[in-house]
Design an enzyme around this catalytic site. Structure first.
Site: not given
Length: 369
Positions: A142, A167
């Site tokens: 990501s 995350y």
């Protein structure tokens, strides 16, 4: 070539599966179909691939009714026994691991879900790959791994030691874990740092979906950091095209890699990291303005401070990806928004209009009768 796509009921996984099926690959999709967002949308995506909702049961491989080269299994990545059994039975050539617990803000309230899915689940994929003859493992990282970095554009050569959310930390963990297995067990691994992916069939928790839905309903939209945000919005077809080109191109060791001046994006092992972004950051207020123009409505805007774990700007340096696969993203944000809004209206509004018309016709017939 037989390919496992995890997260096949998710946004990117669905689009990638559909592309690979059309190209003639033998594809097995995997997803746990959790309720982080609407499972109706996930089942609707699977229906596009020929999966009947009622036929999907836990840990059972289901055949597509429309694509003879697609099958699906509902299970969790955390279920090591199910993952090992699947790998042993299928003998995958390539795995594209897109399954993960997504969402920066959600990770503030549900941290254990991220460790279970993104770390333990990924470890199970790596362990299964270790005991198979896998030719290539591609996995989703990501853009959030860049965290507190402010040097733009974000490059895979940059340090990523300051994540801003759990995350992001789990995604960095995936990259470190992949390198370890590439080194120890010679598994070719490619990590992909996605930059704000959007498009038809997109996630309901993402900005474009949230803004479009609220504007159509006449509800206010929340805009964080008082609108002083920029995002490198990347259209889904450009993401899928990039992955499709990477599948037959597993990484090889970088013979020039040196521990004295280490390149974070390559290694002495068969390991590679790429950004996948449009490389053209868009101001959030310009993005909202384009949505408003295409919908023909102005939104009431709640200007709010920055959310914890968020960053003000993203911008991908994709030159190494271009050199590797000879592809630059093609779709600009205006065209991408148009494609999304057309899908949204077709999926959410037209069926409602037909249903209302049907009800009106019944009511009219009752009155006339």
């Amino acid at each position: 070539m037989k390919i496992l796509v995890t997260g096949a009921a998710g946004f990117i996984g669905f689009h990638l599966s559909r592309r690979l099926i059309s190209e003639g690959y033998d594809v097995v999709g995997l997803d746990n179909i959790n309720d982080y967002y609407s499972t109706d949308l996930k089942f609707a995506r699977l229906a596009q691939l020929g999966l009947i909702k009622e036929s999907i049961t836990d840990e059972t491989v289901v055949e597509s009714t429309t694509n003879q080269n697609f099958r699906f299994i509902k299970t969790d990545l955390e279920n090591a026994d199910a993952i090992n059994e699947l790998f042993a039975e299928e003998g995958f050539d390539v795995v594209v691991n897109l399954a993960a617990q997504a969402g920066v803000r959600h990770s503030l309230k549900n941290p254990h879900q991220y460790i279970d899915s993104n770390v333990t689940g990924f470890l199970n994929i790596l362990e299964a790959a270790r005991h198979s003859s896998l030719q290539h493992l591609i996995y989703a990282s990501s853009s959030s791994v860049y965290g507190a970095n402010t040097q733009m554009p974000f490059s895979t050569k940059h340090n990523i030691d300051h994540p801003m959310s759990l995350y992001a930390a789990t995604k960095k963990s995936n990259e470190l874990m992949a390198h370890t297995y590439s080194n120890l067990f010679d598994i070719p691994t490619t990590g992909l740092r996605f930059f704000t992916v959007y498009g038809p069939w997109g996630r309901p928790d993402m900005a474009l979906f949230l803004f479009t839905e609220a504007i159509i309903k006449g509800e206010p939209i929340d805009i964080f950091n008082y609108g002083k945000m920029e995002r490198d919005f990347t259209y889904i077809d450009d993401i899928v095209e990039s992955i499709h080109r990477l599948i037959p191109e597993p990484p090889t060791p970088n013979e020039d890699w040196s521990g004295d001046n280490p390149d974070p994006s390559t290694s002495f092992a068969p390991y590679r990291i790429f950004n996948i972004g449009n490389s053209n950051p868009v101001k959030l207020m310009d993005f909202v303005d384009e949505i408003e123009q295409q919908l023909g409505f102005r939104a009431e805007k709640n200007l709010l401070p920055m959310q914890p774990g968020d960053v003000a700007k993203t911008w991908a340096d994709v030159e190494d990806l271009f050199e590797y696969i000879n592809f630059h993203p093609q779709i600009g944000y205006k065209k991408g928004i148009e494609k999304f809004i057309n899908w949204y209206k077709d999926y959410y509004l037209i069926p409602q209009s037909k249903e209302r018309a049907s009800v009106d016709a019944v009511n009219t017939a009752s009155i006339n009768g």
